[in-house]
Write an enzyme that holds these catalytic residues in place. Structure first.
Site, PDB file in Angstrom:
ATOM      1  CE1 TYR A  84      -4.078   2.851   0.742  1.00  0.00           C
ATOM      2  CE2 TYR A  84      -2.363   2.984   2.376  1.00  0.00           C
ATOM      3  CZ  TYR A  84      -3.254   3.382   1.457  1.00  0.00           C
ATOM      4  OH  TYR A  84      -4.256   4.755   2.111  1.00  0.00           O
ATOM      5  CG  ASP A  94       5.680   3.743   0.665  1.00  0.00           C
ATOM      6  OD1 ASP A  94       6.047   4.310   2.220  1.00  0.00           O
ATOM      7  OD2 ASP A  94       4.874   3.790   0.727  1.00  0.00           O
ATOM      8  CE  LYS A 145       1.370   4.681   8.037  1.00  0.00           C
ATOM      9  NZ  LYS A 145       1.231   4.051   7.710  1.00  0.00           N
TER      10      LYS A 145
END
Ligand SMILES: *Cc1c(COP(=O)(O)O)cnc(C)c1O
Length: 439
Positions: free
Chosen positions: A146, A241, A269
């Site tokens: 994702y 990523d 994050k």
């Protein structure tokens, strides 16, 4: 006292009047597990507290960012001071340079860094850059990885897209999705074949080096080296990523642990310390293509926001300055996994336990899990039984088999012991479920 979510149930009904599905991000709805999401009133340390008065040991950590635990006193006090200086200027600050410097020191492949407001924005921007730099249009991604919710990457995506069984969203034009090629993670042969067919047109390979959005999956030995080798051979940019794995698998992310130098990296994050931040960066010659240094346009009204930078700075400083922070947290995580695994085995379950630094996960599958296909073979019904049993005992896990769990510096040995004990009771319920449903 019996476990109740009455106030949350009412709040959820009310929220649905004004917000699609009652939530601002799909996995929060608990739809996959058929329950009521606790509405959260506050959080501190390792715990979150809902509006019904339940408290939980939290292993979601806002889906990864809260590596220091909630409302860490130092982060909070720096934020309070920053608040007094104004919340946004739309002009450069010293904070941005300082956070960028800390990031380039932690992740040396990131020679230049551009801040954005979310992980999605980072991956979206990095693809534009990769396409501009290589003058190619195709992108390779991996099934179950994702990278946020924008069009190019919402193809065979993980996280909520996987949980809710809508891997390809309506509204993503075929003309865009058609430029995204998908390969199974950990499959060198599949990747080689895609490159043999399309190699000269592939601008970039984007990968979660340690995928955490189909549950936590680990790279096979030498796999990431192969991905680096293949991309290099075709002049294709390799994008890691590390929005989730950055500052989680290790301070320097998965690229430090696996000793790979990607061309570009996305972060998010943890680097926002619980405020909205994303970043992308990498090789200087590529990053200098970004406006105003170069012609590739990318901008943001609130990018590099002083509150967000302050939370990120306080977090990274604490991570780097606390002696043995990662060693201790990784040892705690291993102790938790070993304890829960022993409970599972006491009921004869041979489930798959994975750990990567401060991230961990459990697949309700007796077969090894190494990609999207094998992850999907997990017993979702058994997971749901386990999940609800844990929630009722005050342990807050992600409401999906296909999400990772996160340890924080605020978790105590008492928390770990309580979680292991709770897991024993939860596995007993899973065993009961199997007895009734004759496996
Ligand atoms: C969470 C995540 C994103 C998206 O970040 P948002 O801030 O939710 O937009 C992208 N990539 C990975 C690997 C993630 O875990």
């Amino acid at each position: 006292m019996a476990f109740k979510l009455d106030k949350s149930a009412a709040a959820f009904a009310e929220a649905k009047q004004y917000i699609p599905g009652g939530v601002n991000s799909p996995v929060r709805s608990f739809r996959g597990v058929g329950g009521t999401p606790p509405f959260i009133a506050k959080a501190a340390g390792s715990r979150i507290y809902d509006i019904d008065g339940n408290s939980y040991i939290d292993y979601v950590g806002s889906w990864g960012p809260m590596i220091l635990g909630h409302a860490h006193p130092e982060v909070t006090s720096e934020l309070r001071e920053a608040l007094e200086r104004g919340t946004s200027y739309g002009a450069p600050t010293l904070l941005e340079t300082e956070l960028a410097r800390l990031i380039t020191e932690a992740v040396p492949s990131m020679e230049l860094v551009r801040f954005v407001n979310s992980g999605t924005e980072a991956t979206m921007s990095v693809l534009r850059l990769a396409r501009a730099y290589t003058k190619r249009s195709k992108i390779v991604k991996f099934a179950g990885c994702y990278h946020g919710h924008h069009d190019s990457l919402l193809v065979k995506a993980g996280s909520g897209a996987l949980t809710l069984g809508v891997p390809d969203s309506p509204g993503v034009p075929e003309s865009i999705a058609g430029n995204t090629l998908t390969v199974e993670y950990n499959d060198v042969k599949g990747l080689t074949q895609v490159f043999e067919q399309h190699g000269e047109d592939i601008a970039a390979v984007i990968i979660e080096p340690v995928p955490g959005n189909m549950g936590l999956v680990l790279p096979r030995s030498g796999y990431l080296d192969k991905v680096r080798e293949i991309t290099e051979g075709y002049g294709t940019l390799l994008i890691f990523d590390e929005v989730m794995s950055g500052f989680r698998v290790a301070y320097g992310g998965a690229q430090e642990v696996y000793n790979i130098t990607p061309d570009l990296t996305c972060l998010g994050k943890v680097i926002g310390g619980g405020l909205p931040v994303g970043a992308y960066g990498g090789r200087r010659d590529i990053m200098e293509q970004i406006a105003p240094a170069g012609p590739v346009y990318q901008a943001g009204t609130l990018s590099g926001n002083p509150l967000a930078m302050t939370a990120g700075l306080a977090t990274l400083r604490l991570l780097s300055e606390t002696a043995d922070f990662y060693e201790k947290l990784i040892t705690m995580t291993a102790a938790l996994c070993a304890g829960v695994q022993a409970q599972a085995e006491s009921y004869g379950f041979k489930f798959q336990f994975h750990q990567a630094g401060t991230m961990f996960g459990l697949f309700f599958s007796e077969k090894p899990v190494y990609d999207y296909e094998s992850a999907k073979k997990s017993d979702i019904a058994a997971f749901n039984v386990f999940f609800h049993a844990m929630l009722e005992q005050g342990v807050y896990l992600a409401p999906s088999q296909f999400e990772a769990a996160f340890m924080s510096g605020a978790h105590t040995h008492t928390d770990i012991g309580a979680t292991i004990a709770a897991s024993g009771n939860a596995f007993a319920k899973v065993a009961e479920y199997y007895r009734q449903n004759k496996r």
